[in-house]
Every structure is written in structure tokens, then in C-alpha cells.
Design an enzyme around this catalytic site. Structure first.
Site, PDB file in Angstrom:
ATOM      1  N   HIS A   1      35.541  44.512  44.525  1.00  0.00           N
ATOM      2  CA  HIS A   1      34.665  43.969  43.487  1.00  0.00           C
ATOM      3  C   HIS A   1      33.204  44.669  43.728  1.00  0.00           C
ATOM      4  O   HIS A   1      32.444  44.809  43.078  1.00  0.00           O
ATOM      5  CB  HIS A   1      34.641  42.759  43.188  1.00  0.00           C
ATOM      6  CG  HIS A   1      34.572  42.374  41.563  1.00  0.00           C
ATOM      7  ND1 HIS A   1      33.655  43.124  40.938  1.00  0.00           N
ATOM      8  CD2 HIS A   1      35.014  41.422  41.088  1.00  0.00           C
ATOM      9  CE1 HIS A   1      33.588  42.514  39.697  1.00  0.00           C
ATOM     10  NE2 HIS A   1      34.580  41.463  39.654  1.00  0.00           N
TER      11      HIS A   1
ATOM     12  N   ASP B   1      33.934  47.413  39.209  1.00  0.00           N
ATOM     13  CA  ASP B   1      33.914  46.154  38.539  1.00  0.00           C
ATOM     14  C   ASP B   1      35.206  46.042  37.627  1.00  0.00           C
ATOM     15  O   ASP B   1      36.122  46.940  37.411  1.00  0.00           O
ATOM     16  CB  ASP B   1      32.902  46.627  37.391  1.00  0.00           C
ATOM     17  CG  ASP B   1      31.234  46.320  38.287  1.00  0.00           C
ATOM     18  OD1 ASP B   1      31.231  45.623  39.270  1.00  0.00           O
ATOM     19  OD2 ASP B   1      30.357  46.966  37.613  1.00  0.00           O
TER      20      ASP B   1
END
Length: 403
Positions: free
Chosen positions: A376, A380
Site C-alpha cells: 500500500h 493504492d
């Protein structure tokens, strides 16, 4: 012990290619070294003679040094002096008070609190071996005084006769301890670090696999035995096309920047007798299916034989782990740093789907499940979803990835 890969912390000594007294020139293979990933030849890069071997053949878990030097004494050849014979140089090594012992022998002596100087070594140049320590322990045990059992006092009354019992069945061991190889230790360390320091998240997508199965059958039929594509070959190519369409996934994290790669260098998780390794097919986005298939087969074969070179399994920009051949429906894989994502591939299964063109109102398709594990910090959630959408498009319309 030289560090022959970035993850190497120790290694095993294989066969020595030179013996004491041999002349050595730059490029000569000195010894075989087993790293955490492969067995490699270590080449010496200087002139001289082998004066003494300090780490014997077969030694395990020898720690690496900060400087890339094998544990061997070399008598350097002086260009201004007449070269001595190999035998003379081998005998001219200065004797010291150092006690030479194998790592295992040192460990055993320390464990049993035995001073090394009390053990006679039978190895080369009086080196103390594991067998010498075991022999010392056996001799010491035999020399211990035997405790004489005291004779029991006569009983006034005879004890009642006991019913004889059947012979006892030998007790089976409850477990077996299997020593960890260097590869297994590195796998454990790297994946633990990856799972605890990389913020994983997971996205799953189901795709219709009918079109790609048909394309594979058509291509193999037209090859006339020249090549045989696998399902995995087509998935690797589709993933490379998806990485080209969504380059943010083809990246790696650095504290100061995110590195985005220009080509899809895809690591293929491969199971070997000694553990998991990820040989890399470079620039998959620029190669045809026949080339991709040939390279995957070659890398996998050499991986199972422990013959990969470091550049063939280090690095890469993305990884694929396929367990479909084991009939695994879906799973989540652990990211292999420095990659920012890994694609887990399940098995192909029949699935009922609504179909308005069918009289029954439904049809049966071949379905496959992909699960993307993503970092992450780099990728995204929406970006990961875009990648899986692009992958689904190439899988369900495979002719588009051949353009």
C-alpha cells in the site's frame, strides 16, 4: 567466505579445485560454495600458490566476511624473485600457536566443555575434526569408574512369583528434526520481514478463461510440435501487458522515492527440492509467447538442479505464484521485496453464469481466480483494481496482447 548474493549470510564449502602447493592464477576456480540460492564456483583473482586450507571440504554454515576473501592462506608470488617449488612454499608456512579445528568440532568441544588443546586432531596439518571430538568423548566415557551394585541382603521370606510380561515393543521416536538449509533460513527471514514490514492488502478477481484456453489450443496445434505453450506462459504474458498498461504496479518502494521500472521483469515462483526460488524472465513485455515459454522452462529446470546464476533470480519488478496445478481455488501470496506486488493464480474451474442467449438461461464457463497482494505504500487500492481490470481484459480478449 565471500558474499556471493545480497541475502547470503553464511555458506557451505563444496569441493576444493586446488590442493596445497598448487599454483593459482586469476580466474582459476578455487572452491565450490553453496549459497542460500545456488552452488557456485569461486574464482580467485590474484597470482600465488595455495599454502594452506583453513576450512575443509564439506564444512557447513561458514559465516561470510565483510571483505570477499575465502578462508585460505595464499603465498603471493613475488615477480622480482625466483619462484620456489610448490612443495617448498607449502612447507614454508609459518607455524603459529593457533589451534585449527572445524566449526562443528569447535561447537562440540564448547558444548561438552572440552579444551581444544586436549584433543588430538587427525585432519590435515593436525586439524581437529568432529570425529576427533566424538572419539575423545567416547574414550572419556569408557575411562569412568564403574559403579558396583551392592549385593542385596538375604530375604527372610521369598517374594511371590511374578507373572511374566510380554516383551516390550521398541519405543518409536515421536518426531524427526530436519536441519534447516541456508535457503530455508533465508526464505524464513525474508518472508518474515516482508510480512511484518510491508503493508499488504489483497484484491481478488474472477475471469472467464475460455478464450485463452482456446487460443492456447490453437497455437499449440499450429506449432506442429515445435513448442508447447502452458497456461502459465499465457498468464505471464498477460500480466506483462497489464503492467505496461498500469505502470504504477511495476514499481518498488524506497524511503526517498518510488522506482518505476520500464520493463516487466517477472519472477516466477518455482518449487525446488531445497525450497522456493524465483527465477526471473526479463522484459516479458517485449517478448513473444514462444520465447517466454522457452525461457520459463529453461529457468525452472536449472532452478531444480541448483544451477541458476545470481542475476537469474535476483531483482525483478513483479512476481507470479501459480498453484493452479495443485487444484488450489485461490490464495494470497506474500510480496517478495523489492517488488510492490505479487499475483496469486488459482486453478481453472467450471462455473455457472447467467446467459440470456441460452435456452436454459445460463451457461458453463471455465473460471479462474486471481488474487493480487500489493504494497500500500506504492500501490493504492484503486491502482491495484485498475491492474486487475487490465489483466482481466487481456485474459478474456487474449488476441489483444499479441498485437
Amino acid at each position: 567466505m565471500p558474499a556471493l548474493s545480497p541475502t547470503m549470510e553464511m555458506g557451505n564449502i563444496g569441493a576444493w579445485s586446488k590442493k596445497v602447493g598448487d599454483k593459482i592464477e586469476p580466474g582459476d576456480v578455487l572452491v565450490q560454495i553453496e549459497t542460500d540460492k545456488a552452488q557456485m564456483d569461486f574464482e580467485y583473482q590474484d597470482y600465488g600458490y595455495l599454502a594452506k586450507i583453513l576450512v575443509e571440504e564439506g564444512s557447513k554454515d561458514v559465516p561470510i566476511e565483510k571483505e570477499p576473501q575465502v578462508e585460505v592462506e595464499v603465498e603471493t608470488e613475488q615477480p622480482t624473485q625466483q619462484t620456489e617449488s610448490a612443495q617448498t612454499i607449502a612447507q614454508s608456512v609459518t607455524k603459529t600457536d593457533r589451534i585449527f579445528a572445524s566449526p562443528v568440532a569447535r561447537m562440540l568441544s564448547k558444548e561438552h566443555n572440552i579444551p581444544l588443546e586436549t584433543i588430538k586432531g587427525t585432519g590435515p596439518k593436525g586439524r581437529i575434526l568432529k570425529e576427533d571430538v566424538n572419539r575423545f568423548l567416547t574414550t572419556r566415557q569408557e575411562q569412568k569408574p564403574q559403579v558396583t551394585e551392592e549385593k542385596a541382603a538375604p530375604q527372610k521370606k521369598a517374594a511371590p512369583a511374578q507373572t511374566p510380561t510380554p516383551a516390550q515393543t521398541p519405543v518409536q521416536a515421536a518426531y524427526t528434526d530436519i536441519p534447516n538449509s541456508n535457503m530455508r533460513k533465508v526464505i524464513a527471514k525474508r518472508l518474515t520481514e516482508a510480512k511484518t514490514t510491508t503493508p499488504h492488502y489483497y484484491l481478488t478477481s474472477n475471469v472467464n478463461f475460455d478464450a485463452i484456453l482456446k487460443l492456447r489450443a490453437d497455437l499449440n496445434a499450429s506449432a506442429n510440435g515445435k513448442f508447447k505453450l502452458t497456461v502459465n506462459d499465457l498468464i505471464v504474458k498477460a500480466a506483462a501487458c497489464a503492467l505496461r498498461a498500469v505502470p504504477a504496479v511495476n514499481s518498488s518502494w524506497n524511503d526517498e522515492y518510488i522506482r518505476q521500472y520500464h520493463h516487466a521483469d517477472i519472477a516466477i515462483a518455482t518449487s525446488t527440492p531445497t525450497g522456493l526460488i524465483t527465477p526471473i524472465v526479463t522484459s516479458v513485455d517485449t517478448k513473444g509467447l514462444e520465447t517466454i515459454s522457452s525461457e520459463i522452462k529453461s529457468l525452472a529446470a536449472r532452478a531444480k538442479e541448483n544451477k541458476l546464476m545470481p542475476h537469474e533470480y535476483q531483482g525483478g519488478s513483479f512476481a507470479i505464484s501459480n498453484l493452479g496445478m495443485y487444484h488450489i481455488t485461490s490464495f494470497s501470496a506474500i510480496i517478495n521485496p523489492p517488488h510492490s506486488a505479487i499475483l496469486a493464480v488459482g486453478t481453472v474451474e467450471p462455473k455457472l453464469v447467467p446467459d440470456s442467449t441460452s435456452e436454459k438461461g445460463f451457461s458453463v464457463i471455465n473460471s479462474l481466480t486471481f488474487t493480487l497482494s500489493a504494497d500500500h505504500r506504492v500501490v493504492d487500492g484503486a491502482t491495484g483494481a485498475q491492474f486487475l481490470s487490465a489483466l482481466k481484459s487481456y485474459i478474456e480478449n487474449p488476441m489483444s496482447m499479441l498485437l
